[in-house]
Scaffold this motif. Structure first.
Motif, PDB file in Angstrom:
ATOM      1  N   LEU A  57      68.175  28.381  59.194  1.00 39.71           N
ATOM      2  CA  LEU A  57      68.762  28.663  57.880  1.00 39.71           C
ATOM      3  C   LEU A  57      69.400  27.417  57.281  1.00 39.71           C
ATOM      4  N   ALA A  58      70.043  26.617  58.123  1.00 34.49           N
ATOM      5  CA  ALA A  58      70.648  25.374  57.632  1.00 34.49           C
ATOM      6  C   ALA A  58      69.560  24.439  57.109  1.00 34.49           C
ATOM      7  N   ILE A  59      68.459  24.347  57.810  1.00 32.38           N
ATOM      8  CA  ILE A  59      67.336  23.512  57.363  1.00 32.38           C
ATOM      9  C   ILE A  59      66.745  24.088  56.086  1.00 32.38           C
ATOM     10  N   TRP A  60      66.614  25.416  56.018  1.00 41.06           N
ATOM     11  CA  TRP A  60      66.109  26.098  54.817  1.00 41.06           C
ATOM     12  C   TRP A  60      66.942  25.699  53.605  1.00 41.06           C
ATOM     13  N   ARG A  61      68.261  25.693  53.769  1.00 47.05           N
ATOM     14  CA  ARG A  61      69.144  25.321  52.657  1.00 47.05           C
ATOM     15  C   ARG A  61      68.909  23.864  52.241  1.00 47.05           C
ATOM     16  N   GLN A  62      68.725  22.990  53.213  1.00 45.07           N
ATOM     17  CA  GLN A  62      68.450  21.577  52.895  1.00 45.07           C
ATOM     18  C   GLN A  62      67.132  21.435  52.138  1.00 45.07           C
ATOM     19  N   ILE A  63      66.124  22.158  52.562  1.00 39.51           N
ATOM     20  CA  ILE A  63      64.821  22.117  51.889  1.00 39.51           C
ATOM     21  C   ILE A  63      64.971  22.611  50.451  1.00 39.51           C
ATOM     22  N   ARG A  64      65.707  23.696  50.268  1.00 40.30           N
ATOM     23  CA  ARG A  64      65.918  24.222  48.912  1.00 40.30           C
ATOM     24  C   ARG A  64      66.617  23.195  48.025  1.00 40.30           C
ATOM     25  N   LEU A  65      67.592  22.488  48.578  1.00 42.84           N
ATOM     26  CA  LEU A  65      68.277  21.449  47.793  1.00 42.84           C
ATOM     27  C   LEU A  65      67.311  20.330  47.412  1.00 42.84           C
ATOM     28  N   ARG A  66      66.454  19.936  48.352  1.00 42.11           N
ATOM     29  CA  ARG A  66      65.465  18.887  48.046  1.00 42.11           C
ATOM     30  C   ARG A  66      64.488  19.372  46.989  1.00 42.11           C
ATOM     31  N   LEU A  67      64.066  20.639  47.082  1.00 44.47           N
ATOM     32  CA  LEU A  67      63.161  21.199  46.075  1.00 44.47           C
ATOM     33  C   LEU A  67      63.824  21.203  44.701  1.00 44.47           C
ATOM     34  N   ILE A 117      64.350  38.062  45.437  1.00 45.37           N
ATOM     35  CA  ILE A 117      65.542  37.982  46.280  1.00 45.37           C
ATOM     36  C   ILE A 117      65.398  38.886  47.502  1.00 45.37           C
ATOM     37  N   ARG A 118      64.871  40.088  47.318  1.00 47.91           N
ATOM     38  CA  ARG A 118      64.645  40.976  48.473  1.00 47.91           C
ATOM     39  C   ARG A 118      63.716  40.321  49.485  1.00 47.91           C
ATOM     40  N   MET A 119      62.680  39.659  48.980  1.00 47.89           N
ATOM     41  CA  MET A 119      61.744  39.000  49.874  1.00 47.89           C
ATOM     42  C   MET A 119      62.416  37.838  50.608  1.00 47.89           C
ATOM     43  N   GLU A 120      63.203  37.057  49.881  1.00 49.54           N
ATOM     44  CA  GLU A 120      63.896  35.941  50.540  1.00 49.54           C
ATOM     45  C   GLU A 120      64.847  36.459  51.608  1.00 49.54           C
ATOM     46  N   LEU A 121      65.547  37.548  51.333  1.00 46.22           N
ATOM     47  CA  LEU A 121      66.451  38.114  52.340  1.00 46.22           C
ATOM     48  C   LEU A 121      65.692  38.528  53.599  1.00 46.22           C
ATOM     49  N   LYS A 122      64.526  39.127  53.411  1.00 41.49           N
ATOM     50  CA  LYS A 122      63.711  39.509  54.572  1.00 41.49           C
ATOM     51  C   LYS A 122      63.315  38.278  55.377  1.00 41.49           C
ATOM     52  N   ILE A 123      62.945  37.213  54.683  1.00 36.63           N
ATOM     53  CA  ILE A 123      62.557  35.981  55.371  1.00 36.63           C
ATOM     54  C   ILE A 123      63.753  35.390  56.098  1.00 36.63           C
ATOM     55  N   ARG A 124      64.889  35.349  55.426  1.00 34.81           N
ATOM     56  CA  ARG A 124      66.098  34.785  56.044  1.00 34.81           C
ATOM     57  C   ARG A 124      66.446  35.517  57.335  1.00 34.81           C
ATOM     58  N   VAL A 136      53.470  38.671  57.287  1.00 40.97           N
ATOM     59  CA  VAL A 136      53.461  40.126  57.091  1.00 40.97           C
ATOM     60  C   VAL A 136      54.370  40.501  55.918  1.00 40.97           C
ATOM     61  N   ILE A 137      55.525  39.851  55.804  1.00 39.00           N
ATOM     62  CA  ILE A 137      56.429  40.112  54.682  1.00 39.00           C
ATOM     63  C   ILE A 137      55.711  39.839  53.367  1.00 39.00           C
ATOM     64  N   PHE A 138      55.007  38.719  53.286  1.00 38.84           N
ATOM     65  CA  PHE A 138      54.274  38.395  52.058  1.00 38.84           C
ATOM     66  C   PHE A 138      53.154  39.392  51.803  1.00 38.84           C
ATOM     67  N   ALA A 139      52.463  39.787  52.852  1.00 38.99           N
ATOM     68  CA  ALA A 139      51.369  40.747  52.683  1.00 38.99           C
ATOM     69  C   ALA A 139      51.899  42.100  52.216  1.00 38.99           C
ATOM     70  N   GLU A 140      53.022  42.530  52.790  1.00 38.42           N
ATOM     71  CA  GLU A 140      53.596  43.817  52.412  1.00 38.42           C
ATOM     72  C   GLU A 140      54.067  43.839  50.956  1.00 38.42           C
ATOM     73  N   ASN A 141      54.416  42.693  50.431  1.00 41.54           N
ATOM     74  CA  ASN A 141      54.950  42.613  49.070  1.00 41.54           C
ATOM     75  C   ASN A 141      53.934  42.101  48.058  1.00 41.54           C
ATOM     76  N   LYS A 142      52.699  41.919  48.470  1.00 48.05           N
ATOM     77  CA  LYS A 142      51.680  41.350  47.589  1.00 48.05           C
ATOM     78  C   LYS A 142      51.482  42.180  46.320  1.00 48.05           C
ATOM     79  N   ASP A 143      51.301  43.475  46.471  1.00 48.58           N
ATOM     80  CA  ASP A 143      51.062  44.323  45.300  1.00 48.58           C
ATOM     81  C   ASP A 143      52.251  44.306  44.349  1.00 48.58           C
ATOM     82  N   GLU A 144      53.457  44.401  44.893  1.00 45.81           N
ATOM     83  CA  GLU A 144      54.653  44.382  44.052  1.00 45.81           C
ATOM     84  C   GLU A 144      54.773  43.045  43.310  1.00 45.81           C
ATOM     85  N   ARG A 145      54.489  41.942  44.003  1.00 44.89           N
ATOM     86  CA  ARG A 145      54.548  40.622  43.350  1.00 44.89           C
ATOM     87  C   ARG A 145      53.529  40.539  42.221  1.00 44.89           C
ATOM     88  N   GLN A 146      52.325  41.014  42.476  1.00 44.23           N
ATOM     89  CA  GLN A 146      51.288  40.965  41.441  1.00 44.23           C
ATOM     90  C   GLN A 146      51.665  41.816  40.239  1.00 44.23           C
TER      91      GLN A 146
END
Length: 147
Positions: A121-131, A106-113, A50-60
């Motif tokens: 969140l700890a796993i999210w940080r590990q994934i980001r480091l691997r990415l 960043i606003r979108m990431e904050l909503k997801i977080r 839903v967060i992604f759908a709500e921000n689709k137009d702004e992202r585009q």
């Protein structure tokens, strides 16, 4: 730097919205799919979609503005004779477009977080480091060329 950050966030976004995508398979493995590592509940997955759908137009719009600003700058650079005032204007437009895109991301990431539990969140940080490590390795494998 901003391009790298954008690409890292894009990869993270893809992990959330496309759990079955091939991209996750290209990431360095730690014996399981990054999405499965987060152990998102069905409710969390739905709220994130839903967060992604709500921000689709702004992202585009943000992506289009950035593309157009890049094109306008390239055209100003290619013009003969070069108009330094126009080039400065195009640089400012590009910087504004990049800043807008960064704010939106960043606003979108904050909503997801906010949807993640502390252990997620700890796993999210590990994934980001691997990415980041993966992207750095990909970049160092590519030869540097001009234009």
């Amino acid at each position: 730097m901003k391009f790298r950050t954008t690409m890292l966030m894009l990869a993270a976004v893809l992990l959330f919205i496309a759990p079955g995508s091939g991209y996750a398979q290209d990431l360095p493995s730690s014996n399981s799919d990054p999405i499965q590592q987060l152990r998102l509940t069905p409710e969390q997955r739905q709220r994130i979609r839903v967060i992604f759908a709500e921000n689709k137009d702004e992202r585009q719009m943000s992506n289009r503005r950035l593309r157009e600003a890049n094109i306008a700058l390239e055209q100003a650079l290619d013009a003969e004779p070069a108009d330094e005032n126009l080039i400065d204007q195009r640089i400012n437009e590009l910087a504004a477009a990049q800043a807008g895109q960064t704010r939106m991301r960043i606003r979108m990431e904050l909503k997801i977080r906010r949807e993640l539990r502390p252990e997620q969140l700890a796993i999210w940080r590990q994934i980001r480091l691997r990415l980041k490590d993966f992207a750095d390795a990909q970049r160092s494998d590519r030869p540097h060329t001009l234009g």
